[in-house]
Write an enzyme that holds these catalytic residues in place. Structure first.
Site, PDB file in Angstrom:
ATOM      1  CD  GLU A 126      31.905   6.719 -33.257  1.00 24.52           C
ATOM      2  OE1 GLU A 126      30.903   6.215 -33.774  1.00 24.52           O
ATOM      3  OE2 GLU A 126      32.747   6.047 -32.632  1.00 24.52           O
TER       4      GLU A 126
ATOM      5  CG  ASP B 229      35.830   3.970 -33.166  1.00 23.31           C
ATOM      6  OD1 ASP B 229      34.774   4.074 -33.810  1.00 23.31           O
ATOM      7  OD2 ASP B 229      36.041   3.067 -32.330  1.00 23.31           O
TER       8      ASP B 229
END
Ligand code: CA
Length: 643
Positions: free
Chosen positions: A350, A321
């Site tokens: 990400e 993340d």
């Protein structure tokens, strides 16, 4: 005293290392004046039975060896600095009581389900061979239509023989039929936003708020109070997935903690684990704080945590993340360490941050820098927004929904963001960013923002239902025929929607919306069986054709060529599939987002088999054609030439 930055402990025994005769407690807290170990009989609501001073040991650590069998004893640490004492759980806790507030001494071997040591699942050879299905443990079975008995918990994920109200298979049986290779579990480590001590019926949170990095979330177990239960049940889930040939990827959130001040990290060693400036915690995560991954003991904590999940739980890969909050060196070292445990480990994340980060720009694990982090993939927002439209502007259309002038960006995503003589910039990228298609995570839906079906409803209010379904099919056909690793949000294939009955709106950010909004509605399998069938066909076709799964940039450069279409918005390419071991000689793909059908001449004077056309997709030939073909409006066509 030496600067704490220099006090680096390299040993692998931080935490409570259990042996039957004694347990060794070691914690890194170089600036503490005094550290005490506190023992409790239970994880909550009981009085301390013992409190002992720990001894200062090497490299900023404190040590205490407790004799006797300490299995299942709960503990905390008390750190005293300048007369002020803070009590907290262990940064390296591998088990904990309810809500994770007290750590637990665990005999990890005793938590293994039967036969766990015989679990020998391997990831496919390349990430391009994978199809990743993103799901929250809670969402998967919470709704009654799942047919699961163990609703919303790890064990429910793998319940066999479940069906919806019309008798279609649900759960793990359905996933096998669908043909995905991996589930990506949304946060499943211990997060802080759910009170595990009471009913979770009226609580909901995705869980992007870690409090214990090294143990599972209690609300996903059948008993959050007994520290061993959540561990055993998560292992059982992984084991069952593996038995069915499905890999398990964990969503890990090493970019911030639930709270800065109240985190065990900060209480153990203040202002070390988080980045700060003159105003306090910096906020590269947009969640109130950010982790200082570049500091040696923080980097070690992250790497040790990843290795723990891979080794102890047999986790097959990690999705990072807000990966750009982490520095590239941490990502490189993490991969190196994980490869020693799992040579087939899968890593992606990400490639952006949430807020303004204190980490120097050039050190961030941004998508644009992925070529410096080989073996780690990044979500292609180029792919997502080229195809479906701007993620932050609900009304914005994309290639599938009538946005003109997107051809160059479409070509960029077709090659998986790798170098190709006919490819320039991506929608959001100056030049290519992937060393190989293995690094490009291609998708049009995930838990964030509108799912694909809701995005189409919001961005195309005037389109008919049939048109929106056609757009959805075109988007899916693109994701599964471009180069890279395909990824989808669970339920995309059954037109899952996050519609809130109370507010009569589509929920764009459902992180704390009621479970009724977030849960999978399994009766959609019946309602939208045509779409589910189409996705199954796409996945099967991709599985059958190595030409769609090339894994080096060179293969793509050599074997994929774009065709002149002579028509605006239509994009077409041919792959010399046999060159990469495909059963077919060539694969031809045409994307037509316009409402009108278009004519496309077929290359070579050969017979072609149509496998994907309109609302049909699969491995069998629908019809044989030569010379020229008509491609219907808002649709993809995929043809193969037999050897
Ligand atoms: Ca929790």
């Amino acid at each position: 005293m030496r600067d704490r930055q220099e006090l680096v402990y390299k040993g692998q025994d931080l935490g409570a290392v259990y042996h039957r005769e004694e347990t060794v407690f070691r914690v890194w807290a170089p600036t503490a004046d005094q550290v005490e170990l506190c023992i409790y009989p239970t994880g909550a609501d009981s009085d301390m039975t013992e409190c002992v001073a720990m001894k200062k040991d090497v490299d900023g650590t404190w040590l205490y060896v407790k004799k006797g069998d300490c299995k299942n004893l709960y503990y905390t640490y008390r750190f005293t600095r300048e007369g002020k004492t803070e009590e907290t759980m262990d940064v390296y806790a591998y088990a904990a009581g309810v809500n994770g507030r007290r750590s637990m001494v665990v005999d990890l071997e005793s938590t293994n389900p039967e036969g766990f040591e015989k679990d020998t699942y391997h990831n496919p050879a390349h990430t391009t061979d994978m199809v990743v299905y993103e799901i929250s443990v809670r969402d998967f079975t919470a709704d009654s239509s799942s047919g699961a008995k163990a609703k919303g918990v790890f064990l429910g994920m793998v319940e066999a023989g479940t069906t919806n109200e019309t008798g279609e298979k649900t759960g793990i049986d359905y996933l096998k039929e669908l043909g995905i290779t991996h589930v990506q579990l949304m946060p499943s480590y211990d997060f802080g936003s759910i009170d595990e001590s009471v009913s979770i019926e009226n609580q909901y949170n995705w869980g992007y708020d870690p409090i214990n990095y090294n143990l599972p979330e209690g609300s996903y177990s059948t008993n959050a109070f007994e520290g061993n239960v959540r561990i055993r049940e998560m292992k059982q889930m992984v084991q069952r997935f593996h038995e069915e040939g499905i890999g398990v990827i964990m969503d890990v959130v090493y970019n911030h903690t639930y709270s800065g001040e109240d985190s065990c990290l900060h209480k153990t060693e203040p202002y070390y684990y988080h980045r700060t400036d003159e105003n306090g915690f910096t906020d590269g995560s947009a969640c109130g704080n950010e982790i200082a991954s570049e500091r040696p003991m923080v980097r070690k904590m992250i790497i040790d945590s990843l290795c723990h999940w891979a080794k102890e739980y047999h986790i097959d890969g990690f999705r990072f993340d807000l990966m750009a909050v982490l520095d590239q060196e941490t990502m490189r070292q993490a991969r190196e360490a994980l490869l020693k445990i799992r040579p087939d480990i899968v890593l992606y994340g990400e490639g952006w941050n949430g807020g303004s980060s204190a980490l120097p720009f050039e050190e961030r694990s941004l998508k644009a820098f992925m070529k410096n982090v080989p073996g780690v993939g990044a979500f292609s927002d180029d792919c997502r927004d080229t195809i479906r439209g701007d993620v932050f502007v609900g009304e914005a259309a994309g290639y599938i929904s009538g946005m003109p002038g997107m051809e160059d960006y479409v070509r960029f995503v077709i090659t998986g963001a790798t170098d190709h003589e006919l490819v320039g910039d991506g929608l959001y990228s100056e030049g290519t960013w992937a060393n190989s298609p293995e690094q490009s995570v291609n998708y049009v839906s995930c838990h964030d923002n509108y799912g694909l079906w809701d995005k189409l409803a919001v961005s195309c209010p005037d389109a008919t239902l049939a048109e929106r379904k056609a757009m959805n099919r075109l988007a899916a056909a693109m994701v599964y025929t471009i180069q890279g690793m395909p990824f989808m949000q669970a339920g995309e294939e059954m037109l899952r929607s996050k519609w809130d009955e109370k507010t009569q709106t589509f929920v764009e950010n459902s992180y704390n919306a009621p479970i009724e909004v977030n849960s999978m509605k399994w009766n959609l399998l019946h309602e939208n069986s045509d779409m589910v069938h189409f996705y199954k066909g796409l996945l099967a076709f991709r599985r059958d054709h190595a030409g769609l799964r090339m894994y080096t940039a060179e293969q793509v450069q050599k074997n994929l060529r774009f065709l002149e279409t002579h028509q605006p918005n239509v994009v077409s390419f041919v792959i010399d599939a046999a060159a990469v071991g495909d059963t077919a000689q060539q694969i031809m793909v045409v994307y037509n987002p316009s409402k009108e059908p278009v004519q496309m001449p077929l290359p070579d004077d050969a017979q072609w088999q149509v496998c994907i056309e309109g609302d049909r997709a699969g491995t069998d030939s629908l019809r044989e054609v030569s010379g020229q073909i008509e491609v219907g409006g808002i649709s993809a066509m995929v043809l193969i030439q037999q050897k």
